[in-house]
Write a protein that holds these residues in place. Structure first.
Motif: not given
Length: 417
Positions: A95-113
């Motif tokens: 289980v992990g964040p959105i794969p193969q995407e470092d940054s972006g507008p969706l939580a999981g793309q390198g960040w969360g809240y």
């Protein structure tokens, strides 16, 4: 990598995907895919608000978060041969964040809240002391989380699904709705409400036929609480390597999953207390025929935790008893005692320079341990909160020199109603 049986395109909203998931529980929501016992597969998951929360320095999005839209669940997934009375065995392989995407507008793309929800929009465990909306953004580096809104801390996340469960039968759904309606009736004007009744507005019901939508939307249960089917249990230890045994109530079991968390403290005390994210989960399923009767597992899921949790060896623990802030004695109220333990930890952390809201957000997101430490010594229950000391970059234990004063940075964004 296992085959992806529920893909999500990050450029599209949850309702515009190739396969449509759901945000309510109902036995008639049709499966999005079918698997066999022994199959391994990958599922993409969207964070619970589908992009409504942003990577910025405002908490207006938390204040105005659309609670009628949650949770955005992937599934259901039917398992061939599953019948009511069986146990569905679910192994969390990865289980992990959105794969193969470092940054972006969706939580999981390198960040969360993490969010403190205002009392008028859901509240939280300590809503009487924290009635307004606050937010913290957390940045991911590998499995480590840091935040510009709660500085001087860094911790290893226990990545897990907050919500996973099987579909209820019609009879079980009826019991849910009846008992929760009876609870609401005891104080129907309470804010926040005592429970969430069926809400047709914003209901997403997968591939259900349009002719059945109005009826099912009016019956379907909200996904907020945990129930007999598992559901929104928010157990931080359901991470990689975990095996879960879910009761089966309908043909096919109809397993659904979502609400992924990068990290969470026991209790998810701010309501949006985990580090919310979208991502992927790899699962393997199997069946124990007749397992519900064999093992007496009728009203709960049981699980065997994985062994990938971060290894913290030193803790600072805070205790609380079942006495209110006004000095009223309650009888063995373990819920209250855990509240008091959390408030003691928050008050302690303010001595180092954090605001109470920063400390509250930290307790929701970091891998704290919450424990019922005494439930027999009348009249006081005792609960404890264990805070791992290694997550701080300064000494957090008491000393004769007094507390170190840290720079709390910009603080947590705040929005009042």
């Amino acid at each position: 990598m296992p085959d992806v049986i529920f893909p999500l395109d990050s450029t599209k909203s949850f309702t515009d995907q190739q396969l449509l998931g759901h945000n309510r529980w109902h036995p008639e929501i049709p499966p999005a895919a079918t698997v066999k016992p022994g199959d391994s597969f990958r599922v993409h998951c969207r964070e619970w608000f589908d992009g409504a929360i942003h990577n910025d320095d405002s908490a207006d999005d938390i204040r105005d978060a659309p609670l009628t839209t949650v949770h955005r669940l992937s599934g259901p997934f039917a398992v061939e041969g599953a019948k009511p009375g069986d146990l569905l065995v679910v192994d969390i392989l990865d289980v992990g964040p959105i794969p193969q995407e470092d940054s972006g507008p969706l939580a999981g793309q390198g960040w969360g809240y993490t969010g403190i929800f205002p009392t008028a929009n859901g509240g939280g465990f300590l809503t009487e002391q924290f009635p307004d909306a606050y937010k913290a953004i957390w940045d991911f580096s590998g499995q480590t989380a840091t935040s510009r809104h709660v500085p001087h801390v860094s911790f290893t996340g226990i990545i897990h699904p907050g919500l996973m469960g099987t579909a209820p039968s019609a009879e079980l759904l009826g019991r849910w709705n009846s008992r929760e309606a009876a609870l609401i009736a005891t104080d129907p004007q309470r804010v926040p409400p005592l429970a969430l009744p069926p809400e047709p507005r914003d209901a997403i019901l997968g591939g259900l036929a349009d002719s059945d939508y109005e009826r099912v939307a009016g019956e379907a249960a909200r996904t907020a609480p945990p129930r007999e089917n598992g559901g929104n249990q928010d157990i931080k230890n359901l991470t990689k390597g975990t095996r879960v045994f879910y009761p089966v109530f309908v043909d096919g079991a109809n397993l659904s999953v979502g609400d992924l968390h990068f990290s969470q403290g026991d209790g998810e005390i701010t309501f949006c207390g985990a580090i919310e994210m979208g991502g992927f989960i790899d699962l393997r399923v199997d069946l124990i025929k007749g397992g519900m009767d064999t093992y007496g597992v009728h009203e709960n899921a049981i699980f065997m935790p994985g062994n990938t949790d971060p290894q913290y060896s030193q803790w600072l623990a805070f205790s609380g008893t079942s006495v209110t802030l006004d000095g009223e004695q309650r009888y063995l109220d373990s819920h209250l005692s855990y509240q008091r333990a959390c408030l003691h930890a928050i008050d302690y952390l303010t001595k180092f320079g954090y605001s109470p809201e920063q400390a509250y957000l930290l307790l929701g997101a970091a891998p704290i341990e919450g424990r019922l430490s005494g439930v027999v010594d009348i009249p006081n229950a005792c609960a404890t909160v264990y805070l791992p000391t290694a997550i701080f970059d300064f000494p957090v234990g008491p000393s004769a020199d007094g507390p170190v004063r840290i720079d709390p940075g910009q603080g947590a964004p705040h929005s009042a109603l």
